[in-house]
Design a protein around this motif. Structure first.
Motif, short mmCIF file in Angstrom:
data_model
loop_
_atom_site.label_atom_id
_atom_site.label_comp_id
_atom_site.label_asym_id
_atom_site.label_seq_id
_atom_site.Cartn_x
_atom_site.Cartn_y
_atom_site.Cartn_z
N SER A 108 30.78 64.23 54.30
CA SER A 108 30.31 65.61 54.34
C SER A 108 28.95 65.67 53.66
N ARG A 109 28.35 66.83 53.64
CA ARG A 109 27.12 67.02 52.89
C ARG A 109 27.38 66.67 51.42
N PRO A 110 26.47 65.97 50.76
CA PRO A 110 26.71 65.58 49.36
C PRO A 110 27.01 66.78 48.49
N PRO A 111 27.91 66.64 47.52
CA PRO A 111 28.21 67.73 46.59
C PRO A 111 26.95 68.17 45.83
N TRP A 112 26.97 69.38 45.30
CA TRP A 112 25.76 69.93 44.67
C TRP A 112 25.30 69.09 43.49
N GLN A 113 26.24 68.44 42.78
CA GLN A 113 25.83 67.61 41.65
C GLN A 113 24.93 66.46 42.10
N TYR B 24 34.13 65.01 47.70
CA TYR B 24 33.22 64.59 48.76
C TYR B 24 33.59 65.15 50.12
N ASN B 25 34.86 65.29 50.40
CA ASN B 25 35.31 65.62 51.74
C ASN B 25 35.48 67.13 51.89
N ARG B 26 34.53 67.74 52.59
CA ARG B 26 34.60 69.19 52.88
C ARG B 26 34.66 69.40 54.40
N ARG B 27 35.19 68.43 55.11
CA ARG B 27 35.23 68.49 56.57
C ARG B 27 36.18 69.58 57.04
N ASP B 28 35.95 70.05 58.28
CA ASP B 28 36.83 71.06 58.86
C ASP B 28 37.49 70.55 60.14
#
Length: 441
Positions: free
Chosen positions: A129-134, A196-200
């Motif tokens: 997914s897109r990298p986390p904000w950190q 890391y995984n925010r996939r839908d």
């Protein structure tokens, strides 16, 4: 009450004993001397009687995905076929050998190694997914560099197929088992982790869906490589910083292990880790000798961007060492929880240093077992023929390794993983002269 010297069955594979070399970076690469370097690193453990050797993480694609310099790629069937020279040498000693398969994703060198990025300017990173904000914040600060290629559903299946293909090449070359790098912030952990995984799609959302990538990898290996035993690390991200609220809990890790056992994985390696590539992976002392050695300074500067930035990384390493000081058998409680839920053998590693400790973990002292086999990693850097001293050893026997980490930090420069601590090297030489490593001759 199993003993360390007793055989263990993993799938259809029988190990001669329950002591194994956990995956380590060999830094052998793919050059003309790669096979010889791997033989030099791995054969001593076989000659000394290890039940299983796990070759360190190898990369399933031809570009990108390496977490450190010198990692070996296993995407090319012609190259992997040459590794039969290694497996033959290991088998000559009665030992079995597994190969660990990996892809780095957001942990890859193209994110953190300045020199590598300069040499590969067009290389992006595969991302779940897109990298986390950190991580995006670190990118803005210039600490790392992200150009993520977030995988489509089709691309996830393609990556799983690459794992399967590499596994089939390895089996043809004589490897006895496939070990998946399911922790240490590689692409598999990134797929499992809610950080890391925010996939839908079918690979995101619930824990069951996030486990699906490992299931598809399992199925690809079965389809292409048959009934070869498949092992995997299973992470619990309980060492994550408190600010990271989305992470794999211990209960999540146990549930993942139970699911993989039901799917058909042949052994589970539970690992307590973090969401980041930090000292939760190794634990132990700050490696001052390795950071200060002048011969590595240019390599550190190339890796981290300058000598000044290398010293900043060293300072961070010092702070990390205070948080993750050495803890004996730090995965023990996780292993116990998993072993209560699964039928497959549970393998324990991480901070195991003494024969008495090994006997307790295996239940050879009459206690309830925490695991079915015991692995060590860094101690093999200090004593390549370590099994000769631990098999059939007295309860007070222990390894020489002091977890000082002088072996690991220089690997950022491409240096091999070897012990560099004078007192340990001196004692190893004395034991060698005394014949302590002669088992298996």
């Amino acid at each position: 009450m199993p003993r360390l010297e007793d055989p263990l069955t993993i799938g259809d594979l029988t190990l001669p004993n329950r002591l194994y070399r956990a995956p380590l970076l060999e830094c052998a690469g793919n050059g003309p001397d790669a096979v010889d370097r791997l033989i030099a690193d791995l054969e001593p453990g076989a000659a000394a009687g290890a039940g299983l050797l796990c070759q360190g993480a190898t990369i399933v694609r031809g570009e990108g995905g390496c977490a450190a310099p010198g990692m070996t790629r296993v995407h090319d069937p012609d190259f992997v076929a040459e590794l039969s020279a290694l497996t033959d040498r290991v088998h000559d000693h009665g030992t079995k050998i597994a190969i660990q398969l990996e892809y780095g994703g957001l942990r890859s060198m193209e994110t953190w190694h300045t020199g590598y990025r300069a040499d590969h300017p067009g290389l992006s990173q595969l991302a779940v997914s897109r990298p986390p904000w950190q991580l995006r914040a670190l990118d803005r600060l210039g600490v790392v560099s992200y150009d993520p290629d977030v995988m489509t559903t089709e691309q996830v299946y393609e990556l799983a197929a690459d794992f399967g293909r590499s596994a089939s090449y390895a089996v043809d070359a004589g490897y006895d088992a496939i070990h998946l790098a399911g922790a240490n912030m590689g692409i598999i952990q990134q797929s499992l982790s809610p950080f890391y995984n925010r996939r839908d799609d079918e690979f995101g959302g619930t824990l069951r869906n996030r486990t699906r990538f490992l299931e598809v990898v399992h199925d690809e290996i079965r389809r292409r490589a048959g009934d070869v035993p498949i092992l995997t690390k299973v992470p619990a991200e309980t060492a994550a910083p408190r600010a990271v609220r989305r992470h794999l809990t211990l209960e999540d890790g146990v549930d993942i292990a139970a699911r993989l056992d039901a799917v058909g994985f042949d052994a589970i390696v539970p690992v307590v880790t973090s969401t980041f590539w930090d000292m939760s992976i190794v634990r132990g002392e700050y490696p001052e000798r390795a950071w200060d050695e002048e011969g590595f300074q240019d390599g550190y500067a190339e890796a981290f961007g300058s000598r000044y930035r290398a010293r900043a990384v060293a300072l961070l390493n010092r702070l990390q060492a205070r948080r993750f000081d050495f803890e004996p058998a730090w995965n023990e409680s996780f292993c116990r929880r998993v072993r209560e839920r699964v039928d497959a053998p549970v393998l324990a590693e991480g901070g195991i240093r003494e024969r008495e400790q090994i006997d307790r973990l295996l239940g050879a002292d009459g206690s309830e077992p925490a695991c079915d086999a015991v692995g060590m990693a860094r101690p093999f850097y200090a004593e390549p023929r370590l099994p000769a001293r631990l098999l059939d050893a007295a309860p007070d026997s222990r390894v020489l390794c002091e977890s000082c980490n002088n072996c690991t930090v220089p690997q950022a420069t491409g240096a091999p993983g070897v012990c560099r601590t004078p007192d340990i090297l001196r004692r190893h030489g004395e034991l060698q002269k005394e014949g302590a490593y002669e088992r298996g001759e």
